[in-house]
Design a protein around this motif. Sequence first.
Motif, PDB file in Angstrom:
ATOM      1  N   ILE A  58       0.741  -1.479   0.115  1.00  0.00           N
ATOM      2  CA  ILE A  58      -0.162  -0.033  -0.462  1.00  0.00           C
ATOM      3  C   ILE A  58       0.931   1.095   0.486  1.00  0.00           C
ATOM      4  O   ILE A  58       0.231   2.797  -0.243  1.00  0.00           O
ATOM      5  CB  ILE A  58      -0.893   0.391   1.601  1.00  0.00           C
ATOM      6  N   HIS A  72      -0.224   2.014  -4.903  1.00  0.00           N
ATOM      7  CA  HIS A  72       0.056   3.105  -4.351  1.00  0.00           C
ATOM      8  C   HIS A  72      -0.030   3.953  -5.217  1.00  0.00           C
ATOM      9  O   HIS A  72      -0.099   5.780  -4.953  1.00  0.00           O
ATOM     10  CB  HIS A  72       0.602   3.237  -2.806  1.00  0.00           C
ATOM     11  N   LEU A  98      -4.667  -5.782   0.213  1.00  0.00           N
ATOM     12  CA  LEU A  98      -3.946  -4.863   0.196  1.00  0.00           C
ATOM     13  C   LEU A  98      -2.868  -5.104   1.169  1.00  0.00           C
ATOM     14  O   LEU A  98      -3.479  -5.639   2.564  1.00  0.00           O
ATOM     15  CB  LEU A  98      -5.223  -3.324   1.494  1.00  0.00           C
ATOM     16  N   HIS A 100       0.649  -4.654   3.864  1.00  0.00           N
ATOM     17  CA  HIS A 100       2.318  -3.907   4.620  1.00  0.00           C
ATOM     18  C   HIS A 100       2.444  -4.814   5.421  1.00  0.00           C
ATOM     19  O   HIS A 100       1.861  -5.289   6.567  1.00  0.00           O
ATOM     20  CB  HIS A 100       1.754  -2.855   5.536  1.00  0.00           C
ATOM     21  N   TYR A 154      -3.899   3.210   3.942  1.00  0.00           N
ATOM     22  CA  TYR A 154      -4.294   1.767   3.433  1.00  0.00           C
ATOM     23  C   TYR A 154      -5.838   2.372   2.764  1.00  0.00           C
ATOM     24  O   TYR A 154      -6.163   1.913   1.361  1.00  0.00           O
ATOM     25  CB  TYR A 154      -4.940   1.266   4.568  1.00  0.00           C
ATOM     26  N   ALA A 157      -4.602   3.517  -0.650  1.00  0.00           N
ATOM     27  CA  ALA A 157      -4.922   2.391  -1.778  1.00  0.00           C
ATOM     28  C   ALA A 157      -6.055   1.784  -2.326  1.00  0.00           C
ATOM     29  O   ALA A 157      -6.122   1.033  -3.303  1.00  0.00           O
ATOM     30  CB  ALA A 157      -3.556   1.280  -0.785  1.00  0.00           C
TER      31      ALA A 157
END
Length: 358
Positions: A58, A72, A98, A100, A154, A157
């Motif tokens: 993201i 992103h 999504l 991370h 987030y 994204a």
Amino acid sequence: MSDLFTPIRLGPLELPNRIFMAPMTRNRAPDGIPNDLMRTYYRQRVGAGLIISEGSPISAQAVGYPATPGIHTDAQVAGWRRVTDAVHQAGGHIFCQLWHCGRVSHPDFHGGDLPVAPSAIRPEGQAFTPEGLKDFVIPRALEIEEIPGIVADYAHAADCARRAGFDGVEIHGANGYLIDQFLRDGSNQRQDAYGGPVENRARFLLEVTGAVCDAIGSERVGVRLSPRNPFNGMRDSNPRATFQYATEALNRFGLAYLHVTEMDMGRPGAAGPEFDLGTLRETWEGLYITNGGYDKARANTAIASGAADAVAFGTLFLANPDLVERFRRDAPLNQPNPDTFYGGGAEGYTDYPRLDPA
Ligand code: 8OZ
């Protein structure tokens, strides 16, 4: 009685079957931008009731593996748009996962800076870096002031995913990445509003979910959790209570689905005391997707018994682009080759054969 071939409504979507493609990291985007090889791969698997994309970072900070396609930048949106257009033209549906990575990363991805995490606790094992495997480092514990910015990443994204033509997004809350690092107490020793009791450890998950729902609408948002998975050094002292709370709290959003992977890396109990995942299914008020080593027979049993509404297949879909047709015909399956799971080109990616037409 329902089975894998019973159509299902998911948010605003009418899906033709309950054979979903699980998210799988494949590392085929050398510059982080989705490309035509990926487009071919996803289009080949369009028979899935729903395709869930591989994890898509993201932000630059979210990256933890080589060659993962992000969600992103404008170039990434344009690349994914070619993927989603191909899937839609072939009649399919696709969500964007999504992602991370948090502490499951390495300074080599961040110009020498440390990866971030809820707490400065090193994961077990090694990072996949562009130069090969390297030991994980002790991550930098996030300042509380930094957390709203990541929540906003987030939401950004999710909006990029909408612009890229995805039908929705799956928030990756599983498998030891950032959201899961906050959720489970083995990786979260914070003493502020994001650590300690489960109400605090779940706060990041719930803030992210709220922000993503505000960005694109809750009927287009799913969440993935992995209560039993010790992958990336994960553990919780009371998984039953942690995941029960998370499931109850997620109910209030009216999400498209909850996706619970049963994966445990063949080490039952390694992530904390075992409990019956059926209690999560009973608690959850929406569509429930299960995953983790299912074959056709077990998946049909899960759906017929009400244990799940749909089943996500990982390596079976990886090795069988026409998995739905093979299930329909009870045809033999190609075997997945782990040597070509991560990285490389078309080999072991877009060259798994289809059945001859019936
Ligand atoms: C395997 C290798 C790299 C990443 C996950 C995103 O477990 C992953 C992953 C799996 O969710």
